[in-house]
Design a protein around this motif. Sequence first.
Motif, PDB file in Angstrom:
ATOM      1  N   ALA A  54       0.845  -1.198   0.000  1.00 40.92           N
ATOM      2  CA  ALA A  54       0.000   0.000   0.000  1.00 40.92           C
ATOM      3  C   ALA A  54       0.877   1.243   0.000  1.00 40.92           C
ATOM      4  O   ALA A  54       0.873   2.025   0.940  1.00 40.92           O
ATOM      5  N   PRO A  55       1.665   1.457  -1.070  1.00 38.32           N
ATOM      6  CA  PRO A  55       2.600   2.579  -1.059  1.00 38.32           C
ATOM      7  C   PRO A  55       1.924   3.946  -1.092  1.00 38.32           C
ATOM      8  O   PRO A  55       2.397   4.876  -0.443  1.00 38.32           O
ATOM      9  N   VAL A  56       0.841   4.075  -1.818  1.00 43.35           N
ATOM     10  CA  VAL A  56       0.187   5.386  -1.921  1.00 43.35           C
ATOM     11  C   VAL A  56      -0.339   5.814  -0.558  1.00 43.35           C
ATOM     12  O   VAL A  56      -0.107   6.934  -0.112  1.00 43.35           O
ATOM     13  N   GLY A  57      -1.037   4.910   0.118  1.00 42.69           N
ATOM     14  CA  GLY A  57      -1.585   5.237   1.435  1.00 42.69           C
ATOM     15  C   GLY A  57      -0.500   5.524   2.451  1.00 42.69           C
ATOM     16  O   GLY A  57      -0.605   6.459   3.247  1.00 42.69           O
ATOM     17  N   THR A  58       0.560   4.716   2.426  1.00 43.81           N
ATOM     18  CA  THR A  58       1.642   4.899   3.380  1.00 43.81           C
ATOM     19  C   THR A  58       2.347   6.235   3.163  1.00 43.81           C
ATOM     20  O   THR A  58       2.570   6.993   4.113  1.00 43.81           O
ATOM     21  N   ILE A  59       2.696   6.539   1.924  1.00 43.59           N
ATOM     22  CA  ILE A  59       3.411   7.783   1.617  1.00 43.59           C
ATOM     23  C   ILE A  59       2.540   9.004   1.886  1.00 43.59           C
ATOM     24  O   ILE A  59       2.981   9.965   2.535  1.00 43.59           O
ATOM     25  N   ALA A  81       7.354  15.687  17.262  1.00 43.37           N
ATOM     26  CA  ALA A  81       5.961  15.626  16.803  1.00 43.37           C
ATOM     27  C   ALA A  81       5.896  15.345  15.303  1.00 43.37           C
ATOM     28  O   ALA A  81       5.033  14.599  14.838  1.00 43.37           O
ATOM     29  N   THR A  82       6.820  15.925  14.536  1.00 41.55           N
ATOM     30  CA  THR A  82       6.851  15.683  13.093  1.00 41.55           C
ATOM     31  C   THR A  82       7.136  14.214  12.794  1.00 41.55           C
ATOM     32  O   THR A  82       6.457  13.591  11.982  1.00 41.55           O
ATOM     33  N   VAL A  83       8.139  13.651  13.473  1.00 36.20           N
ATOM     34  CA  VAL A  83       8.488  12.239  13.265  1.00 36.20           C
ATOM     35  C   VAL A  83       7.338  11.335  13.683  1.00 36.20           C
ATOM     36  O   VAL A  83       6.949  10.415  12.947  1.00 36.20           O
ATOM     37  N   LEU A  84       6.785  11.572  14.871  1.00 35.37           N
ATOM     38  CA  LEU A  84       5.667  10.747  15.338  1.00 35.37           C
ATOM     39  C   LEU A  84       4.448  10.887  14.422  1.00 35.37           C
ATOM     40  O   LEU A  84       3.759   9.909  14.141  1.00 35.37           O
ATOM     41  N   GLY A  85       4.194  12.104  13.955  1.00 40.05           N
ATOM     42  CA  GLY A  85       3.081  12.322  13.029  1.00 40.05           C
ATOM     43  C   GLY A  85       3.285  11.583  11.718  1.00 40.05           C
ATOM     44  O   GLY A  85       2.359  10.992  11.174  1.00 40.05           O
ATOM     45  N   ALA A  86       4.527  11.590  11.212  1.00 40.25           N
ATOM     46  CA  ALA A  86       4.821  10.892   9.952  1.00 40.25           C
ATOM     47  C   ALA A  86       4.656   9.382  10.113  1.00 40.25           C
ATOM     48  O   ALA A  86       4.063   8.717   9.259  1.00 40.25           O
ATOM     49  N   VAL A  87       5.176   8.837  11.212  1.00 43.84           N
ATOM     50  CA  VAL A  87       5.049   7.389  11.444  1.00 43.84           C
ATOM     51  C   VAL A  87       3.584   7.002  11.624  1.00 43.84           C
ATOM     52  O   VAL A  87       3.089   6.060  10.999  1.00 43.84           O
ATOM     53  N   GLY A  88       2.882   7.744  12.488  1.00 48.44           N
ATOM     54  CA  GLY A  88       1.464   7.453  12.714  1.00 48.44           C
ATOM     55  C   GLY A  88       0.635   7.632  11.458  1.00 48.44           C
ATOM     56  O   GLY A  88      -0.240   6.815  11.151  1.00 48.44           O
ATOM     57  N   GLY A  89       0.920   8.678  10.698  1.00 49.89           N
ATOM     58  CA  GLY A  89       0.196   8.911   9.446  1.00 49.89           C
ATOM     59  C   GLY A  89       0.467   7.836   8.426  1.00 49.89           C
ATOM     60  O   GLY A  89      -0.433   7.410   7.692  1.00 49.89           O
ATOM     61  N   GLY A  90       1.715   7.372   8.363  1.00 52.87           N
ATOM     62  CA  GLY A  90       2.053   6.288   7.437  1.00 52.87           C
ATOM     63  C   GLY A  90       1.311   5.014   7.770  1.00 52.87           C
ATOM     64  O   GLY A  90       0.783   4.330   6.881  1.00 52.87           O
ATOM     65  N   LEU A  91       1.256   4.674   9.043  1.00 50.87           N
ATOM     66  CA  LEU A  91       0.519   3.478   9.471  1.00 50.87           C
ATOM     67  C   LEU A  91      -0.972   3.614   9.176  1.00 50.87           C
ATOM     68  O   LEU A  91      -1.612   2.682   8.679  1.00 50.87           O
TER      69      LEU A  91
END
Length: 148
Positions: A54-59, A81-91
């Motif tokens: 699911a590359p589109v959703g993850t990216i 917060a940026t890193v955590l937001g990126a990881v959480g958003g990717g998941l």
Amino acid sequence: MKHLFVIAVVLLSVGGCASFAPQDYGYGEARSVQSVAYGTIESVRPVRLNEDHAPVGTIAGAAIGGLVGNSIGHGDGRGIATVLGAVGGGLAGNAIEHNATAQNGEEIIVRLDSGATIAVVQAGSQGFEAGQRVRVLSGPKGSRVEHA
């Protein structure tokens, strides 16, 4: 914030477009030779098909999450917060795409006239039943079961 909403809507729209019914062919399958075998269905069971990647959703999720995280806090807190937001958003984006692209399918077990037994998993439902005669088309992109 308006841009984030637009990105999310596009992501969900694109994710829901991927579906192949048993009668559908991809452009890459046109003008390719397929072998045809005949047989009898031994069993059919419903299955659920999910996107392997699911590359589109993850990216997209990571980008949106990173943007949201970046708008929170100051200094080191903003970076975390940026890193955590990126990881959480990717998941979250990965999970959304998996759910948006999942579809029902069938696992069809066929005893070929040659004596071999094969299993083919395909999207959709064609109303196959045990004992029914079918043809199996096999080519470079895989196999499909069709009514004979």
